[in-house]
Design a protein around this motif. Structure first.
Motif, mmCIF file in Angstrom:
data_model
loop_
_atom_site.group_PDB
_atom_site.id
_atom_site.type_symbol
_atom_site.label_atom_id
_atom_site.label_comp_id
_atom_site.label_asym_id
_atom_site.label_seq_id
_atom_site.Cartn_x
_atom_site.Cartn_y
_atom_site.Cartn_z
ATOM 1 N N GLU A 5 2.067 38.577 -3.397
ATOM 2 C CA GLU A 5 1.892 39.191 -1.984
ATOM 3 C C GLU A 5 1.250 37.773 -1.479
ATOM 4 O O GLU A 5 0.252 37.906 -0.577
ATOM 5 C CB GLU A 5 0.402 40.073 -2.357
ATOM 6 C CG GLU A 5 0.911 41.337 -2.965
ATOM 7 C CD GLU A 5 1.786 42.310 -2.223
ATOM 8 O OE1 GLU A 5 1.494 42.132 -0.875
ATOM 9 O OE2 GLU A 5 2.517 42.984 -2.714
ATOM 10 N N ASP A 13 4.721 37.071 8.234
ATOM 11 C CA ASP A 13 3.758 36.561 7.979
ATOM 12 C C ASP A 13 3.791 36.625 6.177
ATOM 13 O O ASP A 13 2.971 35.966 5.397
ATOM 14 C CB ASP A 13 2.523 36.744 8.421
ATOM 15 C CG ASP A 13 2.079 37.940 8.321
ATOM 16 O OD1 ASP A 13 3.112 39.004 8.315
ATOM 17 O OD2 ASP A 13 1.006 38.308 8.399
ATOM 18 N N ARG A 14 4.293 37.950 5.748
ATOM 19 C CA ARG A 14 4.254 38.259 4.253
ATOM 20 C C ARG A 14 5.498 37.274 3.747
ATOM 21 O O ARG A 14 6.698 37.803 3.867
ATOM 22 C CB ARG A 14 4.309 39.588 4.129
ATOM 23 C CG ARG A 14 2.976 40.227 4.657
ATOM 24 C CD ARG A 14 3.007 41.668 4.348
ATOM 25 N NE ARG A 14 3.830 42.713 5.342
ATOM 26 C CZ ARG A 14 3.511 42.946 6.531
ATOM 27 N NH1 ARG A 14 2.471 42.531 6.906
ATOM 28 N NH2 ARG A 14 4.343 43.707 7.230
ATOM 29 N N TYR A 27 2.785 38.059 12.429
ATOM 30 C CA TYR A 27 2.097 39.231 12.094
ATOM 31 C C TYR A 27 2.587 40.751 12.618
ATOM 32 O O TYR A 27 2.825 41.752 11.505
ATOM 33 C CB TYR A 27 0.659 39.083 12.583
ATOM 34 C CG TYR A 27 -0.327 40.098 12.543
ATOM 35 C CD1 TYR A 27 -0.934 40.077 11.062
ATOM 36 C CD2 TYR A 27 -0.579 41.168 13.242
ATOM 37 C CE1 TYR A 27 -1.901 41.278 10.634
ATOM 38 C CE2 TYR A 27 -1.367 42.212 12.852
ATOM 39 C CZ TYR A 27 -2.092 42.106 11.643
ATOM 40 O OH TYR A 27 -2.998 43.279 11.543
ATOM 41 N N SER A 34 0.995 35.555 1.669
ATOM 42 C CA SER A 34 0.846 35.631 3.158
ATOM 43 C C SER A 34 0.432 34.279 3.647
ATOM 44 O O SER A 34 -0.439 33.475 3.290
ATOM 45 C CB SER A 34 -0.317 36.625 3.588
ATOM 46 O OG SER A 34 -1.501 36.502 3.002
#
Length: 428
Positions: free
Chosen positions: A239, A274-275, A269, A241
């Protein structure tokens, strides 16, 4: 635990935290202070008073290694550190943490050893050493050293069997229960503190790397700010980011000065870019548009700006599930205009290989020296002649249609006049 030890721990924690906050950035110069003036007044002074300040390097808000270059001074309510003593101990440096670890057990053993010796002394056990008819509180306890050893055996549950408590000493039985309970609490507290400090994910961030420089170049016809991130370990960050902040002082329309104002830099975003799936190094891109703080900054203006870009990479460690955060920053001298990153990923026989020797390397590329705003204005002006030609053609077409309608109306009137004349002649 004695009050003396708590006082020592309090002052040690306060001094260590103050020492940590006073670490200076080796890349940053010494700040010139102007006493007897408020900070806003110093900022409003004419620039020609101190020309050297304009030439000094930009003071970093976040260092390249991710440590925040902020010092907390004049903290008078230091008692607040003791309200969260566990976090205070975890945040201490290793040498102080180990020192406190040893001191806690040593002081506890000495404290209860002294009580065991006092009980034996007050009961008169010291006067009947070797007397087989006397039942002491603790067998084979003949001095402070033996009382200290018995305290260690009791708290650590070693139980050698040489020194044992007898059933004729109720005060000793109560002390044994108290020491066993407090010993368990001390063990849980200190072992837990050491475990948390060892398992902290701060060191995991050491293998999360950021490129030395950020670059600005064209991507898909748009001016973009880019930097590269990578993970050196085979175990991945779950996860993951990425976030970015622009640190720059500003002054509002009302005249309020805001030092180190933080502005979000969009790195995907709204699109989900952004992930990250951080298996191989990735280039993070920020499109410079009208919402970007770099909208009006050109290549010539960039070195004159006093700004800093702070990038934050967050995720969970796959092995422990704890949240990890890595940080870095870029000042204006570390932002290269007109460059791109060298590719590091190559296809080998059955796998992809990452060459980290080229991770920080860049190469020059053709990039306009104008700001994104100027490029947009130039593009709009380039479309104006086409707009003019289209409108002129539409006007010409409308004028031709009007002339044709007028001509058709005149022809119709002439034909109507001829028909009327023929009818009058027939009547005559």
């Amino acid at each position: 635990m004695p009050a003396f030890f708590l006082v020592c721990l309090f002052f040690m924690a306060a001094n260590v935290l103050e020492e940590d906050s006073m670490e200076q950035d080796i890349e940053s110069p010494v700040t010139i202070h102007q006493p007897k003036l408020p900070k806003q007044a110093r900022e409003d002074l004419p620039k020609n008073i101190n020309k050297e300040c304009a030439k000094r390097k930009i003071q970093r808000y976040v260092r390249k290694d991710g440590k925040c270059n902020v010092h907390h001074g004049n903290v008078r309510e230091t008692y607040r550190y003791l309200t969260d003593i566990f976090t205070t101990l975890v945040d201490l440096k290793w040498r102080f943490n180990l020192l406190i670890f040893v001191m806690v057990y040593t002081v506890t053993w000495l404290f209860f050893g002294m009580i065991w010796w006092l009980i034996a002394y007050m009961r008169g056990d010291m006067d009947h050493i070797g007397d087989s008819t006397w039942t002491p509180c603790v067998s084979n306890l003949n001095g402070f050293v033996s009382a200290f050893l018995f305290s260690i055996e009791t708290e650590t549950t070693i139980g050698y069997g040489y020194r044992v408590i007898t059933d004729k000493c109720p005060e000793g039985i109560i002390l044994l229960l108290v020491q066993s309970v407090l010993g368990s609490i001390v063990n849980a507290f200190m072992v837990g503190c050491m475990f948390v400090k060892i398992s902290q994910p701060k060191k995991r961030a050491e293998t999360l790397v950021f490129s030395t420089n950020a670059v600005i170049s064209m991507r898909d016809g748009k001016l973009c700010l880019m930097f590269r991130v990578g993970d050196l370990r085979n175990s991945h960050i779950v996860e993951a980011s990425i976030r970015a902040k622009l640190i720059k002082s500003k002054q509002t329309k009302e005249g309020e000065f805001i030092p180190l104002n933080q502005t979000d830099i969009n790195v995907g975003y709204y699109t989900g870019d952004d992930r990250l799936f951080l298996v191989s190094p990735l280039i993070i891109s920020h499109e410079i548009n009208q919402q970007s703080p770099f909208w009006e900054i050109s290549k010539a203006q960039l070195p004159k700006e006093e700004l800093e870009i702070v990038v934050i990479l967050e995720g969970m460690v796959e092995a422990t599930g704890m949240t990890c955060q890595a940080r870095s920053s870029y000042i204006t001298s570390e932002i290269l205009w007109g460059y791109r990153f060298t590719p590091v990923l190559t296809l080998e026989d059955g796998f992809y290989e990452v060459d980290y020797n080229s991770f920080h390397e860049t190469y020059e590329t053709n990039t306009p020296v104008y700001s994104a705003k100027e490029l947009a204005e130039m593009a709009s002006r380039a479309e104006l002649p086409l707009t003019w030609s289209v409108s002129s053609k539409l006007d010409q077409h409308a004028e031709l249609e009007t002339e044709e309608e007028e001509k058709n109306q005149e022809d119709q009137n002439e034909r109507n006049g001829d028909v009327a004349n023929l009818e009058n002649e027939s009547k005559v």
